[in-house]
Design an enzyme around this catalytic site. Structure first.
Site, PDB file in Angstrom:
ATOM      1  N   ALA B  39       0.851  -1.199   0.000  1.00 47.48           N
ATOM      2  CA  ALA B  39       0.000   0.000   0.000  1.00 47.48           C
ATOM      3  C   ALA B  39       0.878   1.237   0.000  1.00 47.48           C
ATOM      4  CB  ALA B  39      -0.919   0.016   1.219  1.00 47.48           C
ATOM      5  N   GLU B  40       0.455   2.227  -0.775  1.00 46.00           N
ATOM      6  CA  GLU B  40       1.255   3.433  -0.995  1.00 46.00           C
ATOM      7  C   GLU B  40       1.518   4.223   0.284  1.00 46.00           C
ATOM      8  OE1 GLU B  40      -1.359   2.265  -2.665  1.00 46.00           O
ATOM      9  OE2 GLU B  40      -1.740   3.489  -4.451  1.00 46.00           O
ATOM     10  N   ASN B  41       0.611   4.134   1.238  1.00 48.21           N
ATOM     11  CA  ASN B  41       0.822   4.896   2.472  1.00 48.21           C
ATOM     12  C   ASN B  41       2.008   4.370   3.278  1.00 48.21           C
ATOM     13  OD1 ASN B  41      -0.859   2.654   2.764  1.00 48.21           O
ATOM     14  ND2 ASN B  41      -2.014   3.521   4.456  1.00 48.21           N
TER      15      ASN B  41
END
Lengths: 230, 211, 230, 211
Positions: B39-41
């Site tokens: 996930a990009e976060n």
């Protein structure tokens, strides 16, 4: 709690760092990891004409979205405003300037600001007018790049799980996100922390943000909004 | 569509899933398959959706939905999460789209004058993931083909899509040519051709998918 | 130990990634945090004409210094060679090319390589011929910078305290130094670890290098040199 | 010299010490003073030298010597350690030098044809620390002044030095002018003048240091 570095303070003291027209950088990703108390203080301060720099504009009732909904921002630098339709409406109405940056490049630009670099060279979004339109280009080893300027801010606000009196910070799971980057890029960095622990209580290995980057700490009362999934 | 996309995932891969239908892909994977969802976060190693009531507000995917983690997972800041993408370590991204062109151009980030969400991480993912799979309905709500000769919406990235899975068919994009390789039952090549606003080649052998 | 990602391996398998003329990046700072087993394997491989990239050239008997003393390097990119007089002698004799980069800028160039960026813009050492002589310049917001190209390597070798089967790494105190940066910048990254622990044994919060950046792990027998202070 | 330099350090500062004499500065600080000593390899919060036999080979300063840490210390990678320097968070650096010019130019990284150690972190530190203090002997082993009108060795950084502490005297560099402010006993202004290969101003009041 002993306060030998005079960094532990309260919202009242923080208020003096907020002013009209300021550049403010905020941690968080979709509101997760955004500092609720510092955002509420900004709302209560009544300060306006803000330039806000962060991953996204949250939701209308979550994170920095509350500040945008209240019409306090004149400009936003972000990668995404889709979860906050009010931001989109203000932009369409010409009331909010939005500078879009690809998400990872935005994160790197913030980091570069905190690390004292001038810019980074990136090959993301080169053919996209909105990303590259106003950017300079530079050719290195026969490959063309965009020059993506570093970002800094007068004040950075972040949210952490634990902090000690020197300002060393530890985050919680995916609430880490942009916070360690934002914490480094503010001329003044203010951390809202769930728990303030005595000096020496954090393992030097687990500290994500060294306290040298943090100017003030305030204790948090936790998130005061309802999540979209709730 | 999600079930078909799941077939593309093999042991040990690092995979990024977009929001919407792509997020359903893990439901179709064998539970023993070791896959690291990204996930990009700042999460590598996302697990299943937590039970109602046991969500952790500080453990969410890039779409803001509560998740869990698998053994071997790690957290990092968003800059490092995107470093993984840009340096080519993400084996596959599965994302939704508004339009895809026959040469693999992707347009999924903006509808001028209507919807201005911003590109988020879509540009990095579509430019740099080793394989880009688009899951989208074959036509929009007005019945218009989302597969086009040329995208009419502003591009996210050019010539980046490797595979398109619609509710009617599966296409591969090889050497900038669109190739029909599979049909979802009960659709025929003729029906797909009629609903598609661009030409495409047909593979020598076309699989019929009957889930 | 279960090995579901097939990353845990032995020196014999690693040998095939070493070849004459290769670009090799190594972790460590004055030898601290340099991988002793992987360096010895490089020595035993007999490979030569190497380009070595790392913070410094260690000491003649410590860290990468052993490889340099054996005359295996044709070029070094480093910030410092003072602790290894043999490197200085080889350089003076024209047998070793040395590219000097300011220490923090070298670290950032390595990180930029690992993060898929093309370069960084820096204002360090602009007036210094050795630093800036061959570098291009770029003016942004009326300030001039050096364009410092990202660094990558065919193989990166690092040293960690713990690793799990996915290649997640945790370092030990100041032996962390350049290792997390070097680990990201190799096309193939090999980690020598003091302890391999089962998947799930490392807390996701404490992992410094996510396993996605690591291709192989080998168990370590620890440092096999005597430190200068001993 | 180390004792005099220690006087410059005040509560709460972040300070980087070079190798050699600067590393002796902490011995002259009151033990209750909270100072965060920084090392380029990735430590903030260095403590005293460990006892012989209890050294940790993985806990060393940038010079490779074993150290300990104080409460509130943290480890980081070298990139972040230098980020602290470049972004101006290091309050003071105390380093040795081969030469300093009367305008504050620093030359401490190379003796062409003789010694080629490399700049290490000296350029970042001298350019970016808020205050740069040089500790060096007044003259070299040939009796030549190390304070000069213009450095003859290649510069590390120009116009960066704020204070020079030698075995004879203390100088401040203000507006690119060298000002004598203190004399170590038993030296006189005349003796310092004789041993210094450049002009300097004298402060209106000159402190005599008698440790």
């Amino acid at each position: 709690m002993e306060n030998p570095f005079n960094k532990i303070t309260d919202i009242k003291h923080i208020m003096k760092y907020y002013h009209d027209g300021m550049e403010l950088m905020f941690g968080g990703f979709g509101g997760v990891g955004s500092p609720p108390g510092l955002i509420d203080a900004l709302l209560h301060s009544g300060k306006t004409e803000l330039t806000l720099i962060g991953n996204d504009t949250g939701f209308p009732d979550i994170g920095i979205g509350k500040v945008i909904r209240a019409g306090r921002a004149k400009k936003v630098i972000a990668s995404h405003i889709g979860s906050n339709p009010i931001a989109g409406q203000l932009m369409t109405d010409g009331k909010l300037e939005v500078e879009f940056s690809p998400q990872g490049i935005l994160a790197e630009r913030i980091r570069a600001g905190g690390m004292g670099l001038g810019a980074i060279l990136s090959d993301i979004g080169m053919d996209n007018e909105i990303v590259s339109g106003k950017k300079k280009r530079f050719t290195l080893n026969e490959k063309e790049y965009l020059v993506e300027p570093a970002l800094t801010a007068e004040v950075s606000i972040v949210y952490a799980k634990k902090g000690d009196p020197y300002g060393n910070l530890v985050y919680d799971k995916s609430a880490r996100n942009t916070n360690p980057l934002v914490a480094m890029a503010g001329s003044i960095t203010i951390a809202e922390v769930e728990e303030i622990v005595p000096l020496g209580n954090l393992n030097p290995e687990e500290i994500v943000t060294p306290g040298i980057f943090v100017d003030y700490l305030i204790p948090s009362s936790g998130v005061n909004w309802k999540w979209a999934w709730e | 569509m999600a079930k078909r996309a799941a077939e593309e995932i093999t042991e040990g891969m690092a995979v990024n899933l977009g929001i919407g239908i792509p997020s359903l892909v893990p439901n179709h994977l064998p539970s023993e398959l070791l896959v690291m969802f990204h996930a990009e976060n700042g999460i590598l190693g996302i697990g299943g959706t937590p039970l109602k009531g046991s969500e952790d507000e500080n453990l969410c995917n890039a779409g803001g939905l509560p998740v869990s983690v698998v053994p071997g997972a790690s957290y990092c800041d968003s800059a490092t999460a995107f470093g993984m993408i840009r340096s080519g370590k993400i084996d596959m991204t599965i994302l939704g789209s508004l339009q895809v062109s026959q040469t693999g151009d992707l347009a999924n980030w903006i509808v001028p004058g209507k919807k201005v969400p911003g590109m988020g991480g879509a540009m990095e993912l579509s430019q740099k993931a080793k394989k880009v799979i688009v899951l989208m309905k074959h036509t929009d709500k007005h019945g218009q083909s989302k597969l086009l000769e040329k995208c009419t919406l502003p591009l996210t990235s050019g010539a980046c899509v490797d595979m398109v899975i619609t509710n009617m068919a599966v296409f591969e994009i090889k050497d900038r040519s669109l190739v029909l390789t599979e049909l979802f039952s009960p659709y025929s090549i003729e029906e797909v051709t009629e609903k598609t606003d661009c030409g495409f080649l047909s593979a020598s052998k076309i699989r019929k998918i009957e889930y």
